[in-house]
Design a protein around this motif. Structure first.
Motif, mmCIF file in Angstrom:
data_model
loop_
_atom_site.group_PDB
_atom_site.id
_atom_site.type_symbol
_atom_site.label_atom_id
_atom_site.label_comp_id
_atom_site.label_asym_id
_atom_site.label_seq_id
_atom_site.Cartn_x
_atom_site.Cartn_y
_atom_site.Cartn_z
ATOM 1 N N GLU A 1 0.845 -1.197 0.000
ATOM 2 C CA GLU A 1 0.000 0.000 0.000
ATOM 3 C C GLU A 1 0.880 1.248 0.000
ATOM 4 O OE1 GLU A 1 -3.127 2.281 2.986
ATOM 5 O OE2 GLU A 1 -2.666 0.191 3.360
ATOM 6 N N ILE A 2 0.463 2.233 -0.789
ATOM 7 C CA ILE A 2 1.123 3.540 -0.750
ATOM 8 C C ILE A 2 0.251 4.423 0.126
ATOM 9 C CG2 ILE A 2 1.853 5.549 -2.090
ATOM 10 C CD1 ILE A 2 2.209 3.538 -4.476
ATOM 11 N N ILE A 3 0.779 4.780 1.283
ATOM 12 C CA ILE A 3 0.008 5.584 2.241
ATOM 13 C C ILE A 3 0.000 7.044 1.805
ATOM 14 C CG2 ILE A 3 -0.114 6.346 4.652
ATOM 15 C CD1 ILE A 3 1.244 3.583 5.333
ATOM 16 N N LYS A 4 1.173 7.574 1.442
ATOM 17 C CA LYS A 4 1.260 8.972 1.004
ATOM 18 C C LYS A 4 2.426 9.134 0.036
ATOM 19 C CE LYS A 4 1.335 13.693 2.908
ATOM 20 N NZ LYS A 4 1.374 14.241 1.617
ATOM 21 N N ARG A 5 2.127 9.741 -1.132
ATOM 22 C CA ARG A 5 3.181 10.042 -2.110
ATOM 23 C C ARG A 5 3.957 11.261 -1.632
ATOM 24 N NH1 ARG A 5 4.175 6.518 -5.998
ATOM 25 N NH2 ARG A 5 2.451 5.864 -7.292
ATOM 26 N N LYS A 6 5.285 11.219 -1.779
ATOM 27 C CA LYS A 6 6.093 12.386 -1.417
ATOM 28 C C LYS A 6 6.024 13.435 -2.519
ATOM 29 C CE LYS A 6 10.546 14.071 -0.001
ATOM 30 N NZ LYS A 6 11.977 13.877 0.078
ATOM 31 N N LYS A 7 6.095 12.979 -3.788
ATOM 32 C CA LYS A 7 6.103 13.913 -4.919
ATOM 33 C C LYS A 7 5.092 13.479 -5.965
ATOM 34 C CE LYS A 7 9.934 15.434 -6.865
ATOM 35 N NZ LYS A 7 11.271 15.494 -7.465
ATOM 36 N N GLU A 8 4.425 14.446 -6.542
ATOM 37 C CA GLU A 8 3.516 14.190 -7.663
ATOM 38 C C GLU A 8 4.092 14.776 -8.951
ATOM 39 O OE1 GLU A 8 0.645 12.495 -7.628
ATOM 40 O OE2 GLU A 8 0.519 12.180 -5.465
ATOM 41 N N GLN A 9 5.021 15.746 -8.808
ATOM 42 C CA GLN A 9 5.557 16.445 -9.979
ATOM 43 C C GLN A 9 7.057 16.198 -10.104
ATOM 44 O OE1 GLN A 9 4.503 20.598 -9.850
ATOM 45 N NE2 GLN A 9 2.339 20.171 -10.132
ATOM 46 N N PHE A 10 7.503 16.091 -11.375
ATOM 47 C CA PHE A 10 8.911 15.825 -11.653
ATOM 48 C C PHE A 10 9.402 16.726 -12.773
ATOM 49 C CE2 PHE A 10 7.200 12.106 -9.675
ATOM 50 C CZ PHE A 10 8.201 11.719 -8.807
ATOM 51 N N VAL A 11 10.658 17.173 -12.651
ATOM 52 C CA VAL A 11 11.304 17.990 -13.676
ATOM 53 C C VAL A 11 12.147 17.060 -14.540
ATOM 54 C CG1 VAL A 11 12.995 19.828 -14.080
ATOM 55 C CG2 VAL A 11 11.397 20.007 -12.168
ATOM 56 N N GLY A 12 12.144 17.325 -15.847
ATOM 57 C CA GLY A 12 12.966 16.510 -16.729
ATOM 58 C C GLY A 12 12.948 17.028 -18.151
#
Length: 167
Positions: free
Chosen positions: A83-94
């Motif tokens: 289970e993923i309780i909480k994502r740290k990041k939703e956005q990524f630079v690239g």
């Protein structure tokens, strides 16, 4: 219960009474470039190894629940993210790579081992080779890459202002 002659099915209620629930641990993902990960348990103790095929689409820094595998002698603790309780990041630079019908964002982060698939109508006018910020919108169960959309186009890589914004 006899399902057919000679074949029996164990009653799940009986099974839950005789076998204890599998132990779980909550912790933070330390993702490696190879796709494997280590979990740093909230309650401290030894890190838990997660094979690349057991990461449940978790990403670096996510707070997750891990089902522990039985401990093997002289082996590292091992488990599977359930289970993923909480994502740290939703956005990524690239860097954006644009193809005929779709695009990919190749994240700058060393801890993000997946490229983000972006439908052509969600690239916000980004050009091939430009730096952009993409947000993960979905990650279908059987897909190797997360799906996303460009939320901001930064510009050509190497330009001082673009590099400052990407940080």
């Amino acid at each position: 219960d006899e399902v057919r002659p000679g074949k029996y099915l164990i009653n799940p209620d009986f099974l839950s009474r005789i076998s204890p629930p599998e132990p779980t641990v909550t912790g933070t993902v330390d993702m490696k470039q190879t796709g494997k990960a280590y979990i740093i348990p909230e309650q401290g103790g030894e890190d838990i190894f997660i094979a690349a095929n057991n990461t449940y689409h978790a990403l670096h820094g996510d707070k997750v629940k891990v089902r522990m595998f039985p401990k093997r002698p002289r082996k590292k603790l091992e488990g599977q993210i359930v289970e993923i309780i909480k994502r740290k990041k939703e956005q990524f630079v690239g860097i954006i790579e644009v193809f005929k019908e779709f695009a990919f964002l190749l994240p700058d982060s060393q801890n993000m081992p997946f490229d983000i698939f972006i439908p052509k109508d969600s690239i916000l006018g980004a050009k091939h080779g430009e730096k952009a910020v993409a947000r993960i919108t979905d990650w279908p169960e059987h897909s190797k890459s997360p799906f996303g959309e460009v939320v901001h186009v930064l510009g050509k890589p190497g330009v001082n202002q673009v590099e400052m914004q990407s940080i």
